[in-house]
Scaffold this active site. Sequence first.
Site, PDB file in Angstrom:
ATOM      1  N   ASP A   6      25.343  52.309  16.259  1.00  0.00           N
ATOM      2  CA  ASP A   6      26.460  52.000  17.163  1.00  0.00           C
ATOM      3  C   ASP A   6      27.667  52.855  16.776  1.00  0.00           C
ATOM      4  O   ASP A   6      28.100  52.842  15.625  1.00  0.00           O
ATOM      5  CB  ASP A   6      26.802  50.510  17.061  1.00  0.00           C
ATOM      6  CG  ASP A   6      27.910  50.088  18.011  1.00  0.00           C
ATOM      7  OD1 ASP A   6      28.276  50.892  18.890  1.00  0.00           O
ATOM      8  OD2 ASP A   6      28.408  48.960  17.879  1.00  0.00           O
ATOM      9  N   ASP A 101      27.115  53.579  23.733  1.00  0.00           N
ATOM     10  CA  ASP A 101      27.377  53.863  22.320  1.00  0.00           C
ATOM     11  C   ASP A 101      26.365  53.215  21.379  1.00  0.00           C
ATOM     12  O   ASP A 101      26.537  53.269  20.159  1.00  0.00           O
ATOM     13  CB  ASP A 101      28.783  53.389  21.931  1.00  0.00           C
ATOM     14  CG  ASP A 101      28.976  51.889  22.123  1.00  0.00           C
ATOM     15  OD1 ASP A 101      28.199  51.291  22.874  1.00  0.00           O
ATOM     16  OD2 ASP A 101      29.922  51.330  21.533  1.00  0.00           O
ATOM     17  N   GLU A 102      25.294  52.614  21.901  1.00  0.00           N
ATOM     18  CA  GLU A 102      24.325  51.921  21.061  1.00  0.00           C
ATOM     19  C   GLU A 102      22.901  52.359  21.363  1.00  0.00           C
ATOM     20  O   GLU A 102      22.541  52.570  22.526  1.00  0.00           O
ATOM     21  CB  GLU A 102      24.413  50.410  21.272  1.00  0.00           C
ATOM     22  CG  GLU A 102      25.685  49.758  20.791  1.00  0.00           C
ATOM     23  CD  GLU A 102      25.681  48.278  21.086  1.00  0.00           C
ATOM     24  OE1 GLU A 102      25.402  47.477  20.162  1.00  0.00           O
ATOM     25  OE2 GLU A 102      25.933  47.897  22.243  1.00  0.00           O
TER      26      GLU A 102
END
Length: 454
Positions: A6, A101-102
């Site tokens: 992340d 973002d993960e």
Amino acid sequence: MYALVDGNNFYVSCERVFRPDLQHRPVIVLSNNDGCAIARSNEAKALGVRMGHPWHEIRHLEHEAGLVALSANFALYGDMSDRMASLVAGLGHRQEVYSIDESFVDLSGIRGDLTERAHAIRARVLQWVGIPCGIGIAPTKTLAKLANHVAKTAERKPGSYPAELAQVCNLAQLPREELDVVLEATEVGEVWGVGRKIAAQLKEAGIETVLDLARLDPATVRRRWSVVLERTVRELQGMPCIGLDDQPPPKKEIACTRSFGQPVSELPDLEQAVSTFASMAAQKLRRQASHTAHVLVFIHTSPYRKGPQYARSITVPLLRATSDTVPIVHATLTGLRQIYRPGYAFIKAGVMLLDLHSAKLRQGELDLDPLEAEDSTRERLMGVLDELNQRYGRGMVKLASAGIQATAERANWAMRQERRSPAYTTRWDDMLEVGDVSVTSPPMPSTAERGQTG
């Protein structure tokens, strides 16, 4: 075994890559029309800026505390996300891009020290892309998500967790006693899938920490709460119940909606807006190889402004299911003209594509439109349209109904983005010019160490 990677304060980190002067300063990224904070640096969090904090309530911090506020630059963030995900994929042999973002990564069958491997990947992402990230490793996806929280919190708040768990936290390596200490130090609301209402109910029942939740009997949880929470408890106990979704199913609906930077009253401006939205939705539709049979268009005024209120939507059926921009935009404009009423200040409009199915399926309907007879020709045309827009920038080639402005950002209905940074990675004119820099890459695990299994 799973890992969750992340990016830390992702939108802010993307901006800092190209603005080193923003390091160690309070920075936030604002939502559409610069409405509220949707990303915050650690320094901004320390000032008390909350997620979703309205900009007009914290604007004074710009002068009082040096707060830097930037408009969202989603083209930049999306490109940086792709670059980060391509490097994260080297951590294992299967990857699920969970959000911008993960990423979840399947580590099953990977030999060697997984913590060391994760540190190497993290260093590469930081050096090659410039995004700091946290990595959590655990036997289940829920525990991996929790481990990621520990890794990021241990770095941001020294003393909250053991220092050796900062940046990369491998819960699978911890002895049972140390794992229990970590779970006991974490509030139950931090568990993936436990929302505010469930967290409040759990706390009322005396379940304050993750350790308390993990020690519950799954069958009791199912009877008292839900099957979903039962699955969460089993995952916290180390029993995998959620698999890796490395090929997400096609979306059942595709929407493109926007709030305007200023109220729009005239029909031509609304036509340009919804034509643009319909074109964007059609491109997403082609990307997942689907067809749509119905198009929904809506417009509404702002409930927070004085004056007459108006909100309408309409669903327009297509003659035949398609992914072609032309009939989709035509249906959108037909619907808009039916629901439009003069004299209102509209603040938002949108287009939704409904009744989606695979483009491989044929409806077997009689084609009454001779312009649509050659499906393969139209598909190639749309493919060229998408390729040109991908190469030269979104909206460079478009239908005339979308307006003659060079870009949608210049239209009367465009979102307010007064603080947006340049498109550093997606527009030639915005590229930064730097001097020669000597770069050395961090070590990566060897092929033998990867130990990938068929």
